[in-house]
Design an enzyme around this catalytic site. Structure first.
Site, mmCIF file in Angstrom:
data_model
loop_
_atom_site.group_PDB
_atom_site.id
_atom_site.type_symbol
_atom_site.label_atom_id
_atom_site.label_comp_id
_atom_site.label_asym_id
_atom_site.label_seq_id
_atom_site.Cartn_x
_atom_site.Cartn_y
_atom_site.Cartn_z
ATOM 1 N N GLY A 14 32.852 -8.298 89.957
ATOM 2 C CA GLY A 14 31.511 -8.338 90.510
ATOM 3 C C GLY A 14 31.505 -9.115 91.804
ATOM 4 N N ALA A 17 32.479 -12.891 90.509
ATOM 5 C CA ALA A 17 33.485 -13.200 89.498
ATOM 6 C C ALA A 17 34.324 -11.972 89.169
ATOM 7 C CB ALA A 17 32.821 -13.724 88.233
ATOM 8 N N THR A 18 35.453 -12.244 88.527
ATOM 9 C CA THR A 18 36.341 -11.203 88.021
ATOM 10 C C THR A 18 36.494 -11.424 86.525
ATOM 11 O OG1 THR A 18 37.536 -11.185 90.116
ATOM 12 C CG2 THR A 18 38.640 -10.181 88.234
ATOM 13 N N VAL A 19 36.468 -10.336 85.749
ATOM 14 C CA VAL A 19 36.615 -10.431 84.293
ATOM 15 C C VAL A 19 37.973 -9.840 83.909
ATOM 16 C CG1 VAL A 19 35.673 -9.779 82.051
ATOM 17 C CG2 VAL A 19 34.120 -10.288 83.953
ATOM 18 N N ASP A 126 19.317 -10.380 85.015
ATOM 19 C CA ASP A 126 20.144 -9.401 85.718
ATOM 20 C C ASP A 126 20.511 -8.254 84.787
ATOM 21 O OD1 ASP A 126 21.372 -8.329 87.980
ATOM 22 O OD2 ASP A 126 23.284 -9.311 87.579
#
Length: 167
Positions: A14, A17-19, A126
């Site tokens: 996103g 952030a990164t998941v 969101d």
């Protein structure tokens, strides 16, 4: 590696952030780890931990739970349950519009999860198709409460934030 967690592959990325799909060798399970860019200032880290606290207070079958939050070195992260499946956005892109009874079933799950969050005083802020997982049992699971706010906190809940197209 991030602490004890073995980062395996990126699940999503996103704006903030990164998941990662990761393995927790201590509990022998897969988890999802949300990483924000390292080296954040104290105010950003406090907001990040506030997200974990808000979601960590919620226990509901249609909300993806937080297992832990920490900072390793200068790398902040939040560990979530890994939910195999696809986001509602991916689900719709792959199959097109849902049949009415499927759409209603998914939205009842989302609304049930949101009701639990609102009852606990948490506002998501969101909610959008990419923040809803459709699991292997075709249940919707609300996730990524990254902009969550305590409804009673004027400094958070009254600020307009989220994805403009879904606000």
């Amino acid at each position: 590696m991030l602490g004890r967690f073995e980062l395996q592959r990126v699940l999503g990325q996103g704006a903030q952030a990164t998941v990662w799909l990761s393995h927790d060798p201590r509990l022998e399970r897969q988890v999802a780890i949300k990483l924000m860019p390292p080296g954040q200032d104290a105010a950003v880290l406090e907001q990040w931990l506030r997200e974990a606290r808000h979601v960590g207070r919620l226990a509901h079958p249609y909300i993806v739970p937080v297992f832990e939050a920490d900072v390793e070195g200068r790398q902040p992260y939040i560990v979530f349950e890994y939910v195999p499946g696809s986001t509602l956005a991916e689900h719709l892109a792959n199959q097109g519009r849902c049949a009415p009874h499927d759409a209603v079933a998914l939205m009842v799950d989302v609304l049930d999860g949101l009701h639990a969050a609102h009852t606990a005083g948490i506002v998501h802020r969101d909610l959008k198709p990419s923040n809803v997982m459709v699991d292997a049992h075709r249940h919707a699971r609300v996730m990524d409460v990254g902009l969550a706010a305590a409804a009673a906190s004027p400094s958070d809940a009254q600020l307009a934030s989220g994805t403009p197209a879904y606000m």
